[in-house]
Design a protein around this motif. Structure first.
Motif, PDB file in Angstrom:
ATOM      1  N   PHE A 198     -96.337  94.311  18.949  1.00 55.65           N
ATOM      2  CA  PHE A 198     -96.703  93.025  18.369  1.00 55.65           C
ATOM      3  C   PHE A 198     -98.167  92.702  18.674  1.00 55.65           C
ATOM      4  O   PHE A 198     -98.939  92.324  17.785  1.00 55.65           O
ATOM      5  CB  PHE A 198     -95.781  91.937  18.938  1.00 55.65           C
ATOM      6  N   PHE A 199     -98.562  92.885  19.922  1.00 56.03           N
ATOM      7  CA  PHE A 199     -99.931  92.531  20.295  1.00 56.03           C
ATOM      8  C   PHE A 199    -100.959  93.533  19.757  1.00 56.03           C
ATOM      9  O   PHE A 199    -102.064  93.139  19.390  1.00 56.03           O
ATOM     10  CB  PHE A 199    -100.041  92.359  21.814  1.00 56.03           C
ATOM     11  N   PHE A 200    -100.588  94.790  19.691  1.00 51.78           N
ATOM     12  CA  PHE A 200    -101.523  95.765  19.112  1.00 51.78           C
ATOM     13  C   PHE A 200    -101.722  95.495  17.621  1.00 51.78           C
ATOM     14  O   PHE A 200    -102.840  95.567  17.113  1.00 51.78           O
ATOM     15  CB  PHE A 200    -101.027  97.197  19.354  1.00 51.78           C
ATOM     16  N   LEU A 201    -100.614  95.185  16.942  1.00 49.57           N
ATOM     17  CA  LEU A 201    -100.746  94.867  15.511  1.00 49.57           C
ATOM     18  C   LEU A 201    -101.511  93.561  15.324  1.00 49.57           C
ATOM     19  O   LEU A 201    -102.342  93.435  14.416  1.00 49.57           O
ATOM     20  CB  LEU A 201     -99.364  94.768  14.858  1.00 49.57           C
ATOM     21  N   ALA A 202    -101.232  92.610  16.204  1.00 46.25           N
ATOM     22  CA  ALA A 202    -101.947  91.327  16.117  1.00 46.25           C
ATOM     23  C   ALA A 202    -103.447  91.575  16.270  1.00 46.25           C
ATOM     24  O   ALA A 202    -104.261  91.036  15.507  1.00 46.25           O
ATOM     25  CB  ALA A 202    -101.444  90.375  17.193  1.00 46.25           C
TER      26      ALA A 202
ATOM     27  N   THR B 172    -101.889  96.434   3.719  1.00 46.02           N
ATOM     28  CA  THR B 172    -101.316  97.251   4.803  1.00 46.02           C
ATOM     29  C   THR B 172     -99.787  97.196   4.782  1.00 46.02           C
ATOM     30  O   THR B 172     -99.132  98.154   5.167  1.00 46.02           O
ATOM     31  CB  THR B 172    -101.799  96.788   6.195  1.00 46.02           C
ATOM     32  N   GLN B 173     -99.247  96.077   4.334  1.00 46.13           N
ATOM     33  CA  GLN B 173     -97.786  95.977   4.295  1.00 46.13           C
ATOM     34  C   GLN B 173     -97.184  96.750   3.125  1.00 46.13           C
ATOM     35  O   GLN B 173     -95.986  97.043   3.132  1.00 46.13           O
ATOM     36  CB  GLN B 173     -97.363  94.503   4.216  1.00 46.13           C
ATOM     37  N   LEU B 174     -98.007  97.043   2.144  1.00 47.54           N
ATOM     38  CA  LEU B 174     -97.473  97.720   0.948  1.00 47.54           C
ATOM     39  C   LEU B 174     -97.893  99.187   0.889  1.00 47.54           C
ATOM     40  O   LEU B 174     -97.703  99.835  -0.143  1.00 47.54           O
ATOM     41  CB  LEU B 174     -97.957  96.990  -0.315  1.00 47.54           C
TER      42      LEU B 174
ATOM     43  N   SER C 211     -99.187 107.298   3.607  1.00 49.22           N
ATOM     44  CA  SER C 211     -98.270 106.646   4.558  1.00 49.22           C
ATOM     45  C   SER C 211     -98.762 106.748   5.991  1.00 49.22           C
ATOM     46  O   SER C 211     -98.369 105.948   6.842  1.00 49.22           O
ATOM     47  CB  SER C 211     -96.877 107.275   4.481  1.00 49.22           C
ATOM     48  N   TRP C 212     -99.593 107.728   6.248  1.00 48.06           N
ATOM     49  CA  TRP C 212    -100.145 107.884   7.587  1.00 48.06           C
ATOM     50  C   TRP C 212    -100.926 106.641   8.012  1.00 48.06           C
ATOM     51  O   TRP C 212    -101.050 106.336   9.188  1.00 48.06           O
ATOM     52  CB  TRP C 212    -101.060 109.122   7.618  1.00 48.06           C
ATOM     53  N   LEU C 213    -101.407 105.905   7.002  1.00 48.68           N
ATOM     54  CA  LEU C 213    -102.186 104.703   7.295  1.00 48.68           C
ATOM     55  C   LEU C 213    -101.313 103.464   7.517  1.00 48.68           C
ATOM     56  O   LEU C 213    -101.835 102.391   7.793  1.00 48.68           O
ATOM     57  CB  LEU C 213    -103.161 104.431   6.138  1.00 48.68           C
ATOM     58  N   ASP C 214     -99.989 103.614   7.358  1.00 49.60           N
ATOM     59  CA  ASP C 214     -99.105 102.450   7.445  1.00 49.60           C
ATOM     60  C   ASP C 214     -98.828 102.096   8.909  1.00 49.60           C
ATOM     61  O   ASP C 214     -98.086 102.802   9.596  1.00 49.60           O
ATOM     62  CB  ASP C 214     -97.795 102.752   6.716  1.00 49.60           C
ATOM     63  N   PRO C 215     -99.403 101.016   9.405  1.00 49.58           N
ATOM     64  CA  PRO C 215     -99.196 100.691  10.825  1.00 49.58           C
ATOM     65  C   PRO C 215     -97.767 100.277  11.144  1.00 49.58           C
ATOM     66  O   PRO C 215     -97.287 100.482  12.248  1.00 49.58           O
ATOM     67  CB  PRO C 215    -100.169  99.530  11.058  1.00 49.58           C
TER      68      PRO C 215
ATOM     69  N   VAL D  75     -97.925 107.054  21.961  1.00 53.21           N
ATOM     70  CA  VAL D  75     -99.305 106.652  22.237  1.00 53.21           C
ATOM     71  C   VAL D  75    -100.144 106.589  20.956  1.00 53.21           C
ATOM     72  O   VAL D  75    -100.950 105.670  20.776  1.00 53.21           O
ATOM     73  CB  VAL D  75     -99.953 107.618  23.264  1.00 53.21           C
ATOM     74  N   SER D  76     -99.914 107.531  20.055  1.00 55.17           N
ATOM     75  CA  SER D  76    -100.814 107.619  18.895  1.00 55.17           C
ATOM     76  C   SER D  76    -100.807 106.371  17.995  1.00 55.17           C
ATOM     77  O   SER D  76    -101.881 105.983  17.507  1.00 55.17           O
ATOM     78  CB  SER D  76    -100.547 108.892  18.083  1.00 55.17           C
ATOM     79  N   PRO D  77     -99.678 105.698  17.756  1.00 61.83           N
ATOM     80  CA  PRO D  77     -99.759 104.474  16.945  1.00 61.83           C
ATOM     81  C   PRO D  77    -100.615 103.391  17.606  1.00 61.83           C
ATOM     82  O   PRO D  77    -101.290 102.624  16.917  1.00 61.83           O
ATOM     83  CB  PRO D  77     -98.303 104.002  16.849  1.00 61.83           C
ATOM     84  N   LEU D  78    -100.567 103.353  18.937  1.00 55.84           N
ATOM     85  CA  LEU D  78    -101.363 102.343  19.638  1.00 55.84           C
ATOM     86  C   LEU D  78    -102.850 102.667  19.502  1.00 55.84           C
ATOM     87  O   LEU D  78    -103.677 101.764  19.295  1.00 55.84           O
ATOM     88  CB  LEU D  78    -100.959 102.277  21.114  1.00 55.84           C
ATOM     89  N   ILE D  79    -103.165 103.962  19.595  1.00 55.26           N
ATOM     90  CA  ILE D  79    -104.566 104.373  19.411  1.00 55.26           C
ATOM     91  C   ILE D  79    -105.015 104.045  17.990  1.00 55.26           C
ATOM     92  O   ILE D  79    -106.145 103.598  17.768  1.00 55.26           O
ATOM     93  CB  ILE D  79    -104.722 105.884  19.713  1.00 55.26           C
ATOM     94  N   PHE D  80    -104.093 104.236  17.042  1.00 49.66           N
ATOM     95  CA  PHE D  80    -104.414 103.933  15.638  1.00 49.66           C
ATOM     96  C   PHE D  80    -104.761 102.449  15.483  1.00 49.66           C
ATOM     97  O   PHE D  80    -105.789 102.098  14.887  1.00 49.66           O
ATOM     98  CB  PHE D  80    -103.227 104.308  14.747  1.00 49.66           C
ATOM     99  N   CYS D  81    -103.909 101.581  16.027  1.00 51.03           N
ATOM    100  CA  CYS D  81    -104.144 100.132  15.903  1.00 51.03           C
ATOM    101  C   CYS D  81    -105.462  99.755  16.581  1.00 51.03           C
ATOM    102  O   CYS D  81    -106.258  98.972  16.043  1.00 51.03           O
ATOM    103  CB  CYS D  81    -102.997  99.346  16.537  1.00 51.03           C
TER     104      CYS D  81
END
Lengths: 502, 257
Positions: free
Chosen positions: B133-137, B168-170, B210-214, B228-234
């Motif tokens: 939640f906080f990384f996406l925020a 990003t949501q779509l 889709s790789w860009l979809d957080p 770890v990688s999604p957090l690095i992405f965000c």
């Protein structure tokens, strides 16, 4: 001279290019940062992305177990198994069966060392996927299923097969209440059977008002054993490729012809598993022909209902069901089959050794009641009357022949709490009875290299029902939906009105 | 940086914006919680995951005024004349907006306490959802700040931020759309590609977009699966947009326009 100098000066005026330089610096640095970040992310994702994944959930719902990883690692490095969800990948899997499947499949791919790929292709938008997976059109690749493909062979998996359900709840309310997660069990069995092929074949005798055998077939699949129905008929014969004959919960007796075919099968060194009980569907059934087969192995099933009178063995406090639902002791010779010293039975018949006088027949009891159990006759109105004195009765027996190269083997259980779909669905694959019957099957099939993945308990998010009263729900609703937001908005309005002129 | 952070954070509570945003978040999270509470099953991570869908409304409210308001009032000149660096100013505003999210999240903490007091479960999946939640925020706030720095109109800034978050949501839906469009284009083209090649091209397109979809990247956290990688992405996306915002503001120093 002065004129020419002025002209030279004019020509050599250096325009201020800092604006352009800074503009280029700005644009290029932004592009460079994006490129660096992109490269780092892609590299990290492809090199370390799968390694730095940690399933910290209590039951490891979304991580494949060591059993699965070990099996996948034992496959050749160039093996490629495709798991294709024949639907669009759902963007929201919350509260759907995919909640327990899609993350798990991601973990399969992550831990397979490239041997397993997972993709989602909707056949409606891309119909060629069916011919791509199954060029011969041999398999029924329906939309919505998972297709697991390897070397031209395909096995489909339905998402609903990835759970066990409370069967009584389903029968009563027509609602599938999941009791455990067997997604990994299902997919690993599928992968094992695709890559290794079925090594055994079990035939279920059908057509005798018998119980269903979906769950026991799933358990057999874990041993690489294919389950096939063998219908009762006038031309009944046990096929030559039968590794195990299963008579599971029949409510009508077998015919004389079937009995003879089974005796022939026994004399050829066949393996048989028999499970019957004493229920309303078969309370008047004597199983004369089935007993003829059992006599060949010096065993016999009696037409009585076992009642347990020792309260320490009874499983229920309800007087109606306490005596028919009870514990039984596992004999020490079979202790390795069971995780517990006691198993549970329900509406059982006594099973005992018969009086066949051949010394080469070796029988041994497997499960017994307390010393206070009784055998009871049940009349047509369902009233039980004691038939025999209190004593130890048996509900599981094993028999084999001594001195044969390939001896026949037979297990007889007189309760359906080991093999019925109702029981296994309700209590899951990790239940002690299920573990026990799995070891019995393993012993009969000599399947020592089986790949058994335990079922996983589902997360339970229920809260104390005593605290979810109508009053508490209303109080929470008022405070969370009205008081807190309204209070904040009022504060905002007050702050605005006080500060608007500042 | 701290001075900017303090100024911006307190400014949320010197205007109705902060209160309205918290009230909105409070109502939405409360609604989601009550819905679960009534059924006797409370999964806080479900609530947090659902709340992610409301970033599209809440983030523009929080970020629309961060730079647009300064530009409109002419107070942005402070950033160019004061001794702090422009980058610190951007980061200070970013942290202030993120801290407001932290304040909003007290609602969810309260729901956790209620759940625990009713013998419910707050498991590792819940904490995974909190992290996500906080990384996406952080990621969406950086997008919002960028949108705010582009214009001096708060409305345009909010709309721009809304559109960027909507995209990003779509992403996954767009990936499927682009792939099916490409499939029809390639199958009708003169190159005569066979079905398997078209499929692999489409698979590549879907996978790439889709790789860009957080949201897809981070959905497993709620089940207790940490990656770890999604957090690095965000974090990377947040960094890019913070840098872009900084460059955009820096432009004023040298731009002749």
């Amino acid at each position: 001279m002065a004129n020419s100098n002025e002209i030279k000066k004019k020509n050599s005026v250096v325009s201020d290019k800092r604006n352009t330089n800074l503009k280029w610096f700005s644009v290029m640095s932004a592009i460079l940062l994006i490129a660096i970040v992109l490269v780092i992310n892609i590299l990290f994702d492809s090199i370390l992305g799968d390694k730095l994944v940690f399933d910290l959930s209590a039951t490891g719902q979304n991580a494949v177990s060591d059993v699965t990883v070990d099996y996948i690692n034992s496959l050749p490095a160039d093996a490629h198994i495709r798991i294709v969800g024949l639907f669009d990948k759902p963007s929201n899997i919350k509260d759907t069966p995919y909640e327990y499947i899609i993350p798990l499949l991601d973990n399969y791919a992550a831990k397979s060392g490239g041997r397993i790929s997972v993709e989602y292709v909707n056949p409606q938008s891309y119909p060629a996927i069916r011919t791509e997976l199954d060029p011969q059109g041999m398999f029924d690749l329906k939309e919505g299923l998972f297709a697991v493909a390897y070397n031209g062979r395909v096995i489909t998996v339905n998402a609903y097969d990835c759970f066990t359900y409370d069967q009584s709840y389903l029968n009563t309310y027509n609602y599938m209440l999941p009791t455990s997660n067997i997604a990994e069990n299902t997919f690993t069995n599928t992968i094992v059977n695709l890559t290794r092929g079925y090594q055994h074949k079990a035939y279920f005798v059908t057509g005798l008002r018998e119980a269903s055998h979906v769950q026991i077939s799933n358990i057999l699949a874990a041993f690489g054993c294919e389950s096939v129905d063998l219908p009762a008929s006038d031309t009944f014969a046990v096929p030559a490729d039968c590794d195990l004959l299963i008579i599971n919960g029949i409510n009508s007796d077998i015919s004389e012809r079937m009995s003879q075919a089974m005796i022939d099968y026994i004399n050829d060194g066949g393996k048989i598993l028999v499970a019957v009980d004493f229920s309303g569907n078969n309370s008047t059934e004597q199983y004369l022909h089935l007993n003829t087969v059992l006599h060949e192995m010096n065993l016999h099933v009696d037409p009585y209902l076992l009642l347990e009178n020792d309260t320490s063995y009874q499983l229920s406090t309800d007087p109606q069901s306490a005596r028919v639902n009870s514990q039984v002791d596992v004999f020490s010779e079979y202790a390795t089959f069971s995780t517990e010293p006691n198993l549970t039975i329900s509406y059982a018949r006594p099973v005992r050794s018969y009086d066949t006088p051949y010394s080469y027949i070796m029988v041994s009891p497997v499960l017994s009641t307390s010393a206070k159990a009784t055998a009871n006759l049940v009349d047509s109105e369902g009233h039980a009357s004691q038939f025999a004195n209190e004593g130890i009765y048996y509900v599981g027996y094993y028999s084999t022949f001594d001195g044969m190269a390939v001896p026949p083997e037979m297990y007889v259980f007189s309760s359906m709490t080991f093999t019925s779909d109702d029981y296994i669905s309700q209590y899951g694959y990790n239940n002690r009875n299920v573990v026990f019957i799995r070891n019995v099957l393993r012993s009969l099939l000599k399947a020592d290299d089986s790949t058994i993945v335990p079922a996983k308990a589902l997360a339970d998010y229920s809260i104390n029902p005593n605290k979810v009263t109508k009053n508490s729900a209303n109080a929470l609703m008022v405070s969370l939906l009205i008081v807190v937001p309204a209070g904040l908005v009022i504060t905002g309005v007050l702050v605005y009105s006080k500060r608007k002129n500042l | 940086m701290f001075a900017i952070f303090k100024r911006e954070f307190l400014s949320y509570f010197r205007s109705p914006v902060g209160y309205v945003a918290i009230a909105l978040f409070s109502f939405l999270s409360g609604y989601l919680f009550i819905n679960q509470f009534g059924t006797g099953m409370v999964n806080i991570s479900s609530e947090i995951i659902s709340l992610r869908s409301f970033f599209i409304v809440i983030v523009p409210i929080i970020t629309m005024g961060l730079f647009a308001d300064d530009k409109k009032r002419g107070t942005e000149i402070i950033f160019y004349t004061s001794p702090i660096s422009l980058f610190d100013a951007v980061v200070g505003k970013f942290l202030a907006a993120l801290s407001l999210f932290g304040i909003m999240f007290i609602n969810v903490i309260a729901h956790m306490i209620i759940t625990k007091s009713c013998n419910g479960v707050v498991d590792v999946g819940t904490w995974g959802s909190v992290i996500v939640f906080f990384f996406l925020a952080a990621m969406f706030i950086s997008i919002g700040i960028f949108a705010s720095a582009i214009t001096d109109s708060q409305i345009i800034s909010a709309i721009l931020c809304f559109l960027l978050i909507l995209i990003t949501q779509l992403i996954t839906s767009m990936a499927n759309f682009v792939a099916s469009f490409m499939a029809s284009l390639l199958s009708a083209s003169i190159w005569g590609l066979d079905a398997s090649k078209i499929a692999s091209v489409c698979d590549g397109v879907i996978e790439g977009i889709s790789w860009l979809d957080p949201f897809a990247k981070t959905q497993d956290f709620r089940y207790g699966v940490f990656s770890v990688s999604p957090l690095i992405f965000c974090f990377s996306v947040a960094l890019i947009f913070i840098y872009l915002t900084y460059r955009l503001l820096e432009k004023k120093r040298w731009s002749q326009a």
